[in-house]
Design a protein around this motif. Structure first.
Motif, PDB file in Angstrom:
ATOM      1  N   THR A  73      46.106  28.772  37.528  1.00 39.80           N
ATOM      2  CA  THR A  73      47.566  28.742  37.633  1.00 39.80           C
ATOM      3  C   THR A  73      48.252  29.779  36.747  1.00 39.80           C
ATOM      4  OG1 THR A  73      47.723  27.011  35.955  1.00 39.80           O
ATOM      5  CG2 THR A  73      47.548  26.298  38.265  1.00 39.80           C
ATOM      6  N   HIS A  74      47.482  30.648  36.133  1.00 38.38           N
ATOM      7  CA  HIS A  74      48.049  31.670  35.262  1.00 38.38           C
ATOM      8  C   HIS A  74      48.510  32.880  36.079  1.00 38.38           C
ATOM      9  CE1 HIS A  74      46.021  29.220  32.312  1.00 38.38           C
ATOM     10  NE2 HIS A  74      46.671  29.854  31.356  1.00 38.38           N
ATOM     11  N   TYR A  75      49.649  33.408  35.711  1.00 38.10           N
ATOM     12  CA  TYR A  75      50.167  34.630  36.314  1.00 38.10           C
ATOM     13  C   TYR A  75      49.513  35.830  35.640  1.00 38.10           C
ATOM     14  CZ  TYR A  75      53.589  31.713  38.624  1.00 38.10           C
ATOM     15  OH  TYR A  75      54.172  30.760  39.421  1.00 38.10           O
ATOM     16  N   PRO A  76      49.408  36.966  36.339  1.00 39.09           N
ATOM     17  CA  PRO A  76      48.728  38.130  35.769  1.00 39.09           C
ATOM     18  C   PRO A  76      49.196  38.520  34.367  1.00 39.09           C
ATOM     19  CG  PRO A  76      49.126  38.498  38.089  1.00 39.09           C
ATOM     20  CD  PRO A  76      49.823  37.207  37.728  1.00 39.09           C
ATOM     21  N   LYS A  77      50.490  38.410  34.092  1.00 38.34           N
ATOM     22  CA  LYS A  77      50.973  38.841  32.770  1.00 38.34           C
ATOM     23  C   LYS A  77      50.420  37.976  31.635  1.00 38.34           C
ATOM     24  CE  LYS A  77      55.407  36.382  32.913  1.00 38.34           C
ATOM     25  NZ  LYS A  77      56.852  36.555  32.919  1.00 38.34           N
ATOM     26  N   PHE A  78      49.864  36.816  31.967  1.00 42.41           N
ATOM     27  CA  PHE A  78      49.287  35.936  30.954  1.00 42.41           C
ATOM     28  C   PHE A  78      47.762  36.030  30.922  1.00 42.41           C
ATOM     29  CE2 PHE A  78      53.333  33.840  32.100  1.00 42.41           C
ATOM     30  CZ  PHE A  78      53.969  34.010  30.882  1.00 42.41           C
ATOM     31  N   LEU A  79      47.206  36.996  31.625  1.00 40.69           N
ATOM     32  CA  LEU A  79      45.761  37.212  31.656  1.00 40.69           C
ATOM     33  C   LEU A  79      45.428  38.516  30.929  1.00 40.69           C
ATOM     34  CD1 LEU A  79      45.100  36.394  35.432  1.00 40.69           C
ATOM     35  CD2 LEU A  79      44.661  34.891  33.477  1.00 40.69           C
ATOM     36  N   SER A  80      44.281  38.553  30.277  1.00 39.41           N
ATOM     37  CA  SER A  80      43.825  39.793  29.647  1.00 39.41           C
ATOM     38  C   SER A  80      43.442  40.792  30.732  1.00 39.41           C
ATOM     39  CB  SER A  80      42.609  39.506  28.756  1.00 39.41           C
ATOM     40  OG  SER A  80      41.479  39.199  29.572  1.00 39.41           O
ATOM     41  N   GLY A  81      43.222  42.045  30.346  1.00 38.00           N
ATOM     42  CA  GLY A  81      42.803  43.058  31.304  1.00 38.00           C
ATOM     43  C   GLY A  81      41.501  42.682  31.994  1.00 38.00           C
ATOM     44  N   GLY A  82      40.542  42.179  31.232  1.00 40.37           N
ATOM     45  CA  GLY A  82      39.269  41.768  31.817  1.00 40.37           C
ATOM     46  C   GLY A  82      39.439  40.609  32.782  1.00 40.37           C
ATOM     47  N   GLU A  83      40.312  39.665  32.432  1.00 41.05           N
ATOM     48  CA  GLU A  83      40.571  38.541  33.331  1.00 41.05           C
ATOM     49  C   GLU A  83      41.261  39.018  34.607  1.00 41.05           C
ATOM     50  OE1 GLU A  83      41.076  34.780  30.265  1.00 41.05           O
ATOM     51  OE2 GLU A  83      42.779  36.150  30.545  1.00 41.05           O
ATOM     52  N   GLN A  84      42.210  39.933  34.460  1.00 41.18           N
ATOM     53  CA  GLN A  84      42.883  40.471  35.651  1.00 41.18           C
ATOM     54  C   GLN A  84      41.886  41.177  36.570  1.00 41.18           C
ATOM     55  OE1 GLN A  84      46.777  42.417  35.162  1.00 41.18           O
ATOM     56  NE2 GLN A  84      46.708  41.735  33.037  1.00 41.18           N
ATOM     57  N   GLN A  85      40.948  41.925  35.982  1.00 36.68           N
ATOM     58  CA  GLN A  85      39.981  42.615  36.818  1.00 36.68           C
ATOM     59  C   GLN A  85      39.027  41.626  37.479  1.00 36.68           C
ATOM     60  OE1 GLN A  85      39.927  44.913  38.729  1.00 36.68           O
ATOM     61  NE2 GLN A  85      39.202  46.756  37.715  1.00 36.68           N
ATOM     62  N   ARG A  86      38.715  40.518  36.810  1.00 40.38           N
ATOM     63  CA  ARG A  86      37.875  39.493  37.441  1.00 40.38           C
ATOM     64  C   ARG A  86      38.619  38.812  38.587  1.00 40.38           C
ATOM     65  NH1 ARG A  86      35.724  35.707  33.103  1.00 40.38           N
ATOM     66  NH2 ARG A  86      37.346  36.556  31.777  1.00 40.38           N
ATOM     67  N   VAL A  87      39.928  38.613  38.445  1.00 38.68           N
ATOM     68  CA  VAL A  87      40.727  38.093  39.566  1.00 38.68           C
ATOM     69  C   VAL A  87      40.678  39.101  40.716  1.00 38.68           C
ATOM     70  CG1 VAL A  87      43.051  37.481  40.375  1.00 38.68           C
ATOM     71  CG2 VAL A  87      42.258  36.667  38.131  1.00 38.68           C
ATOM     72  N   ALA A  88      40.807  40.387  40.388  1.00 40.92           N
ATOM     73  CA  ALA A  88      40.754  41.424  41.424  1.00 40.92           C
ATOM     74  C   ALA A  88      39.396  41.439  42.120  1.00 40.92           C
ATOM     75  CB  ALA A  88      41.068  42.794  40.816  1.00 40.92           C
ATOM     76  N   LEU A  89      38.315  41.238  41.364  1.00 38.91           N
ATOM     77  CA  LEU A  89      36.989  41.155  41.973  1.00 38.91           C
ATOM     78  C   LEU A  89      36.898  39.945  42.897  1.00 38.91           C
ATOM     79  CD1 LEU A  89      34.549  41.994  39.027  1.00 38.91           C
ATOM     80  CD2 LEU A  89      35.000  43.381  41.049  1.00 38.91           C
ATOM     81  N   ALA A  90      37.390  38.806  42.430  1.00 37.78           N
ATOM     82  CA  ALA A  90      37.369  37.592  43.254  1.00 37.78           C
ATOM     83  C   ALA A  90      38.153  37.823  44.540  1.00 37.78           C
ATOM     84  CB  ALA A  90      37.939  36.412  42.475  1.00 37.78           C
ATOM     85  N   ARG A  91      39.306  38.455  44.421  1.00 35.19           N
ATOM     86  CA  ARG A  91      40.137  38.735  45.605  1.00 35.19           C
ATOM     87  C   ARG A  91      39.400  39.664  46.574  1.00 35.19           C
ATOM     88  NH1 ARG A  91      45.339  41.910  44.224  1.00 35.19           N
ATOM     89  NH2 ARG A  91      43.712  43.442  43.867  1.00 35.19           N
ATOM     90  N   ALA A  92      38.712  40.673  46.055  1.00 31.90           N
ATOM     91  CA  ALA A  92      38.015  41.626  46.904  1.00 31.90           C
ATOM     92  C   ALA A  92      36.808  41.004  47.613  1.00 31.90           C
ATOM     93  CB  ALA A  92      37.557  42.832  46.090  1.00 31.90           C
ATOM     94  N   PHE A  93      36.101  40.122  46.919  1.00 32.83           N
ATOM     95  CA  PHE A  93      34.875  39.548  47.481  1.00 32.83           C
ATOM     96  C   PHE A  93      35.105  38.266  48.274  1.00 32.83           C
ATOM     97  CE2 PHE A  93      32.638  42.231  44.357  1.00 32.83           C
ATOM     98  CZ  PHE A  93      31.569  42.677  45.133  1.00 32.83           C
ATOM     99  N   VAL A  94      36.263  37.626  48.130  1.00 29.14           N
ATOM    100  CA  VAL A  94      36.469  36.302  48.722  1.00 29.14           C
ATOM    101  C   VAL A  94      36.343  36.292  50.240  1.00 29.14           C
ATOM    102  CG1 VAL A  94      39.002  36.317  48.955  1.00 29.14           C
ATOM    103  CG2 VAL A  94      37.793  34.164  48.448  1.00 29.14           C
ATOM    104  N   THR A  95      36.666  37.374  50.895  1.00 27.71           N
ATOM    105  CA  THR A  95      36.552  37.430  52.363  1.00 27.71           C
ATOM    106  C   THR A  95      35.156  37.868  52.814  1.00 27.71           C
ATOM    107  OG1 THR A  95      37.357  39.707  52.450  1.00 27.71           O
ATOM    108  CG2 THR A  95      39.013  37.933  52.677  1.00 27.71           C
ATOM    109  N   GLU A  96      34.285  38.130  51.852  1.00 21.77           N
ATOM    110  CA  GLU A  96      32.921  38.589  52.123  1.00 21.77           C
ATOM    111  C   GLU A  96      32.918  39.814  53.037  1.00 21.77           C
ATOM    112  OE1 GLU A  96      30.254  35.350  53.103  1.00 21.77           O
ATOM    113  OE2 GLU A  96      31.379  34.012  51.771  1.00 21.77           O
ATOM    114  N   PRO A  97      33.623  40.868  52.598  1.00 28.92           N
ATOM    115  CA  PRO A  97      33.723  42.061  53.447  1.00 28.92           C
ATOM    116  C   PRO A  97      32.384  42.789  53.541  1.00 28.92           C
ATOM    117  CG  PRO A  97      34.548  42.555  51.265  1.00 28.92           C
ATOM    118  CD  PRO A  97      34.244  41.077  51.290  1.00 28.92           C
ATOM    119  N   PRO A  98      32.109  43.382  54.694  1.00 28.27           N
ATOM    120  CA  PRO A  98      30.880  44.175  54.808  1.00 28.27           C
ATOM    121  C   PRO A  98      30.911  45.438  53.946  1.00 28.27           C
ATOM    122  CG  PRO A  98      31.904  43.846  56.983  1.00 28.27           C
ATOM    123  CD  PRO A  98      32.808  43.252  55.959  1.00 28.27           C
TER     124      PRO A  98
END
Length: 189
Positions: free
Chosen positions: A105-130
């Motif tokens: 439930t945290h907004y990006p501004k309350f996440l560290s850079g590493g946490e934001q990049q892990r959210v970005a990784l989760a977003r990129a992989f969640v659809t299981e793109p080829p």
């Protein structure tokens, strides 16, 4: 595969062309046999939605959405197979996989850079793109956090079976890839 080269050599431009985000003056890019530049913008967007994931150096998280909502977004945009509850469940699982179950439930501004990049990784992989593109995914992170993010990205890549194409200027990151292409002044060497 890694695409390496000096700053300004054209690495990010090449990645933008491969993803259909930029339009070339000549040539073509084919994904699964489809020339993506014979598609209109809506067609390219539909192709990206179904076949591509993207991790940006600057995270590109939407500030008005929580971590969970940022990861749910590509699932909801696909619309074809995920109801709201299914998208939420899958996004929660993916955020758990990247170690962020307690930050849903945290907004990006309350996440560290590493946490934001892990959210970005989760977003990129969640659809299981080829096919997954990553543009300097550790460029705005310190060395320790960057190494942890790269380890996570390669682990997710192995688990999900996506083809990973990443742009980096870091030779240590490039060494982790099966293939390395070098670009200089807009030309593959």
């Amino acid at each position: 595969m890694a695409i390496v080269g000096a700053s300004g050599s054209g690495k990010s431009t090449l990645l933008g062309l491969l993803a259909g985000l930029d339009v070339p003056s000549t040539g073509s890019v084919k994904i699964d046999g489809v020339d993506i530049f014979k598609l209109d913008e809506d067609g390219r967007a539909a192709l990206r939605k179904q076949k591509l994931g993207f991790v940006f150096q600057s995270f590109q998280l939407l500030g008005h959405l929580t971590a969970l909502e940022n990861v749910m977004l590509p699932l909801e945009l696909r619309g074809d197979q995920f109801s709201g509850s299914q998208a939420r469940e899958k996004a929660e699982q993916m955020l758990g996989r990247v170690g962020l179950s307690s930050r849903l439930t945290h907004y990006p501004k309350f996440l560290s850079g590493g946490e934001q990049q892990r959210v970005a990784l989760a977003r990129a992989f969640v659809t299981e793109p080829p096919l997954l593109f990553a543009d300097e995914p550790t460029g705005s992170l310190d060395a320790v956090t960057g190494a942890a993010v790269m380890e996570l990205m390669f682990s997710l890549n192995r688990e999900r079976g996506s083809t990973l194409v990443l742009v980096t200027h870091d030779p240590k990151v490039a060494e982790l890839c099966d293939r390395v292409l070098t670009i200089a002044a807009g030309q593959l060497i």
